[in-house]
Design an enzyme around this catalytic site. Structure first.
Site, mmCIF file in Angstrom:
data_model
loop_
_atom_site.group_PDB
_atom_site.id
_atom_site.type_symbol
_atom_site.label_atom_id
_atom_site.label_comp_id
_atom_site.label_asym_id
_atom_site.label_seq_id
_atom_site.Cartn_x
_atom_site.Cartn_y
_atom_site.Cartn_z
ATOM 1 C CG HIS A 49 -1.648 1.256 1.462
ATOM 2 N ND1 HIS A 49 -2.896 1.501 0.937
ATOM 3 C CD2 HIS A 49 -1.315 2.358 2.174
ATOM 4 C CE1 HIS A 49 -3.288 2.706 1.309
ATOM 5 N NE2 HIS A 49 -2.348 3.247 2.070
ATOM 6 C CD GLU A 50 2.222 3.783 3.730
ATOM 7 O OE1 GLU A 50 2.612 4.815 3.136
ATOM 8 O OE2 GLU A 50 1.223 3.769 4.453
ATOM 9 C CG HIS A 93 0.421 6.271 -0.642
ATOM 10 N ND1 HIS A 93 -0.784 6.719 -1.115
ATOM 11 C CD2 HIS A 93 0.141 5.616 0.518
ATOM 12 C CE1 HIS A 93 -1.742 6.375 -0.283
ATOM 13 N NE2 HIS A 93 -1.211 5.693 0.710
ATOM 14 C CG HIS A 129 -5.956 7.087 0.698
ATOM 15 N ND1 HIS A 129 -5.428 8.027 1.540
ATOM 16 C CD2 HIS A 129 -5.208 5.974 0.874
ATOM 17 C CE1 HIS A 129 -4.416 7.507 2.206
ATOM 18 N NE2 HIS A 129 -4.258 6.270 1.809
#
Length: 1019
Positions: A245-246, A249, A255
């Protein structure tokens, strides 16, 4: 909370968030909660001085939503404006919390009253959030309608895209080998499914750094540029899905729930949001995002879970809308990239429609349409990426491309690296098969283009990774095959490393996990000081502890990895580099006495009785000394007067072999408290400053008696330049230690006792019958003793990763298992979803569960309903803790089930070995199924005899409790015959007083069909 004091507000599965791609402005993703009160530093005069490379210092630093650069400029531009100008009069249900926190007045408050208030630094930042929140409609009950195409946010500023999809990275040195492996697995996941490539940073200006910042779990969205940028993997964030997930980014995702059209897909339930976290649910404006043609993705790894930042675990903050009349979609998964994530990343980075990333140790690929022929104007890219330290052999088995001069039209290019700027190994066309192509490292780039109308069949190629080989460079990395995943069975790799002349080879391990064995007989890593197997052995390593840094004596190092055909582990990762021995210089490194070389540096040390001066190179006479007496006294300098300031004294006490040294203090008074920051006494087993530390002492409290592990002790006293105290006086004496010679013959631990010794095994092993050797206990134990102690693997040290252990505890029939925890520390999670201990009320995991436990709070004592309890301990691949220790024992009494087969009941757990205990009170209820009664007969009965059975006795009741008719009170030799219940149950009560105790009783019970003659015979 401030940037320096993050706090995880939700459990990890509530930190789930799924994703949009950054719009031009810098945005930051966090999974933590921060108090808006603590951003005073954002009000400085020079916004240009902020370190945007550190997410903690950027404006974008709040929870899972953040400000961008334009917002920050807005803050400073309006710093001196009237607070009333920031839509103070605007009211909205979503801004109530902000108005209350900001201390804003009513709508009728005058400007002068407002301006007369002291404006706290950072309040404008809060008002900006409130202003943004106030522009949104309440989406809990309203749905916005729009004819626009569904948006999925993507950056419209090309400088935020990583050029060529290449993302250089570095990993900070404070992460464990397991954590590093998780980071690399997450990067491999992105590489496998997209054309984004993560490479170890060399000299690139812009790169990401895996670190642990105060913001916890956070990252910039997209490329910041101009230097390093942090991707913070904080406490409890080192899970595969969270790291993926990180990294989303970093790639450029934002999101999902902040999309402008999100209200068509989800409802935000604001009353369930934690106070102060409302800003995490703000929407982005339509003008902020551009569409990539991808629909709203409930399955994205970048989507919030239903209860993220919720006031309670079972309260929703985001509720997916039903699709037609079906069930609500699931959101917040942290398992893998969704198909939408993959498709959007490919569009963002303009990935070729043809080709893929190949990460297996062998494989093949071919031109599209092969062997029927490839289409015109085709563009394909294959990236082969194997484990560092391996090389790739590429073989073309078929080749039929349109041939042109210089292969101008249709061609295949093979490059020795991860991108199109790597060294060209060959440009191929025509129908001639090339020789096998071998990479110089672990990556190959293969690009196929067709631009002619004359088409051939295409090509077919196969590749294979080979480990080992000659490495001639000054720095690099080697890893076990398939790292960070488990290495493959039956592998043998030999690396021969050569660095520049005049240097040594340094080897430093980042991760190490190889099948454990006392002699490393199965899987191992062998390092030799030279260029062949005949050179001196530096070490043969296995197990889970990282080897110490290794240094050769020449510019060559030989390394061999071998695995057998059975158990496979995560393997190892190590960096090699050229190393200089500064101590070999003619000036001894500038040291006046001893020079000690360390990897990458060196240090000067002094002989016993001397100490370093302020220049850290010269030595001068000091207190302390070298002592060989068996007994004696050591005192602080100046004793019995106060010790002087700025003293550093070292005593080295040496006793004969097989002796241990004990140190007992008569007087102790040093400056300080338990911190021991100023003056202190440090005691170690051994003669060096790096020997085992027994303790660092200061203050007025005398240390306990300290006994060395061997025949040497190092005592170091230091005082600073201020306060002096009385000092210390200590007596030392020596005693023979049988364990010091050959470890007392013990395979693991030898424990010296007064006049003797005993052998003990490490946790996870049991003592052999010979009393000296140890054998692996395994992780499946069946415990039949009446009582005992169990503990997690490796307790009291950290338990290993990826472990599953079970204990089947069985105590005396008719008793219940009682478990009491004496130590408990397992990775925390609100639902114990990661590491945990499960207890079952029976002999296996199919029984009713008694509880699932994790965290650092000791669970209350647990009692099973029968004489069986089953325990299962599980640890995942990341965070490890100390584990647990628990004691189990039998608890008399309980509810027993009568069945057709005969079951036993005993008066006490030690029946047959010991008499029953005094002052006992036990009750059993034996229950049969409906339509059945209970038959009870005693095989052995011996209870203290007395005419009225007033001392020790057994009572039997025809029912569930003592209100039922009593069948009798018995002592002495017991009831004369079997007993039958009139109903479906019998209660037995056993009582003993505080004096005489006897053998006890052994009974047997079964269920029987009701027969009036039998069941009424008792009358």
């Amino acid at each position: 909370m401030s940037c320096g004091s993050p706090q995880v507000m939700m459990t990890l599965w509530t930190l789930t968030c799924v994703g949009l791609i950054l719009l031009g402005a810098i945005r930051l993703s966090l999974g933590l909660d921060y108090d808006l009160e603590s951003f005073d530093y954002l009000m400085e005069d020079n916004p240009e001085e902020f370190d945007y490379k550190d997410p903690c210092k950027a404006a974008a630093y709040w929870g899972d939503i953040a400000l961008d650069e334009d917002d920050l400029k807005w803050i400073f531009k309006n710093k001196s404006n009237d607070l009333r100008n920031t839509r103070h009069n605007q009211t909205h249900p979503t801004t109530d919390n902000f108005s209350e926190k900001l201390g804003t007045g009513s709508q009728n408050e005058t400007s002068s009253n407002l301006n007369s208030k002291k404006v706290k630094k950072g309040s404008r930042l809060k008002l900006l959030i409130a202003e943004k929140a106030a522009t949104e409609t309440n989406s809990t009950f309203q749905v916005q309608t729009s004819n626009d195409r569904v948006r999925r946010a993507a950056t419209s500023r090309t400088e935020r895209i990583w050029p060529g999809g290449i993302i250089p990275y570095a990993i900070a040195g404070n992460f464990t080998g397991t954590q590093r492996a998780i980071f690399k697995q997450a990067m491999r996941h992105w590489k496998k499914h997209t054309c984004v490539t993560f490479v170890e940073r060399t000299d690139e200006e812009s790169f990401i750094v895996f670190t642990y910042r105060p913001c916890g779990c956070c990252s910039y969205v997209g490329r910041r540029g101009g230097g390093p940028q942090a991707i913070s993997i904080g406490k409890n964030c080192d899970k595969f899905g969270i790291v993926v997930h990180e990294l989303g980014h970093v790639v450029g995702f934002w999101h999902e729930h902040t999309r402008p059209d999100r209200d068509e897909h989800v409802s935000i339930i604001r009353e369930n949001i934690q106070p102060g976290q409302e800003y995490n649910f703000l929407k982005m404006e339509p003008g902020e995002v551009s569409s990539l043609g991808e629909t709203y993705d409930f399955d994205s790894i970048m989507h919030y879970a239903r209860n993220t930042f919720s006031r309670g675990v079972f309260l929703d903050t985001i509720l997916p809308r039903r699709i037609d009349t079906s069930v609500r979609p699931t959101i917040g998964q942290r398992i893998r990239l969704s198909q939408g994530d993959i498709a959007q990343a490919k569009k963002l980075y303009k990935c070729p429609a043809c080709g893929e990333t190949l990460q297996d140790s062998s494989g093949n690929f071919s031109a599209p349409g092969y062997p029927s022929g490839y289409p015109s104007y085709t563009h394909c890219i294959w990236r082969i990426s194997v484990t560092p330290g391996e090389k790739i052999i590429l073989n073309f088995t078929t080749m039929d491309l349109f041939k042109s001069r210089l292969c101008w039209y249709d061609y295949i290019e093979i490059r020795d690296g991860y991108w199109r700027k790597a060294a060209l190994l060959g440009r191929l066309c025509g129908d001639k098969l090339p020789d096998p192509i071998i990479s110089s490292d672990s990556k190959l780039w293969i690009e196929f283009r067709s631009s002619s109308n004359i088409l051939g069949k295409g090509f077919f190629a196969a590749y294979e990774a080979i480990c080992g080989g000659d490495i001639k460079k000054d720095s690099g990395q080697i890893q076990s095959p398939n790292y960070p995943d488990d290495y493959r069975p039956a592998k043998e790799c030999i690396w021969k490393i050569t660095v520049s002349e005049g240097f040594l080879v340094g080897l430093s391990f980042q991760a190490f996990e190889i099948e454990r064995h006392d002699n490393c007989a199965y899987d191992y890593l062998e390092v030799r000081d030279g260029f062949s197997e005949d050179h001196a052995l530096i070490g043969r390593f296995c197990g889970y502890e990282k080897p110490e840094d290794i240094k050769s004596t020449s510019n060559k190092l030989w390394i061999k990895f071998a695995s057998d055909g059975s158990i496979n582990k995560a393997g190892f990762s190590a960096n090699f580099f050229k190393e200089m021995d500064e101590c070999s210089r003619p000036d001894n490194g500038g040291c006046s006495q001893r020079c000690v070389n360390t990897l990458g540096s060196y240090k000067c040390v002094c002989e016993p009785g001397f100490e370093l001066t302020a220049d850290k190179k010269s030595c001068e006479a000091a207190c302390g000394g070298f002592i060989t007496q068996l007994n004696g006294t050591i005192t602080s300098p100046g004793w019995p007067k106060e010790y002087p300031t700025n003293k550093n004294c070292v005593w080295q006490v040496v006793a004969p072999a097989q002796y241990r040294i004990s140190l007992q203090f008569e007087v102790f008074e040093l400056e300080g408290n338990d911190v021991c920051k100023y003056d202190y006494l440090e005691i170690r087993s051994g003669l060096s400053s790096e020997s085992k530390l027994h303790g660092k002492f200061c203050g007025p409290e005398k240390p306990e008696v300290i006994t060395s592990q061997g025949n040497t002790v190092r005592i170091e006293f230091k005082s600073d330049n201020t306060v002096s105290k009385k000092g210390f006086k200590a007596n030392f004496f020596s005693d023979k230690d049988e364990c010091s010679k050959d470890n007392g013959g013990c395979q693991h631990d030898c424990v010296n006792t007064f006049g003797s010794y005993i052998c003990q095994c490490k946790n996870g092993f049991i003592l052999h019958e010979n009393g000296h050797d140890c054998k692996e206990a395994g992780c499946e134990q069946k415990l039949l003793n009446a009582e005992g102690t169990i503990s997690s693997p490796n307790w009291p040290e950290k338990y290993p990763s990826r472990k599953e252990c079970t204990w089947d505890i069985s105590v005396t029939a008719g008793h219940r298992v009682k478990l009491v925890f004496t130590d408990f520390e397992i990775e925390q999670h609100q639902e114990c979803a990661y590491d945990h201990l499960e207890l079952y009320d029976g002999p296996n995991g199919k029984a009713a569960i008694l509880g699932r436990f994790c965290g650092s709070k000791e669970p209350s004592p647990v009692v099973a309903s029968t004489n069986n309890m089953f325990l299962r301990f599980y640890s995942d691949a990341s965070v490890q803790r100390k584990g647990f220790q628990a004691k189990y024992s039998p608890e008399c009494g309980g509810r027993l089930k009568a069945e057709i087969q005969t079951n036993d009941i005993y008066s006490h757990a030690q029946f047959g070995d010991n008499n029953y205990p005094v002052q006992s009170n036990c009750e059993w209820v034996i229950v049969a199924e409906d339509g059945y009664g209970v038959e009870l007969i005693f095989q052995t009965f011996e209870i203290e005899e007395e005419s009225d059975c007033g001392y020790d006795y057994m009572e039997v009741y025809d029912g569930y409790d003592s209100t039922a008719p009593r069948l009798g009170r018995y002592c002495g030799s017991g009831p004369p015959e079997e007993m039958y219940s009139a109903g479906d149950s019998i209660m037995i009560r056993f009582h003993t007083d505080d004096t005489i105790n006897k053998k006890g009783f052994h009974g047997q019970y079964t269920s029987t069909k009701f027969q009036d003659a039998l069941h009424m015979r008792r009358k």
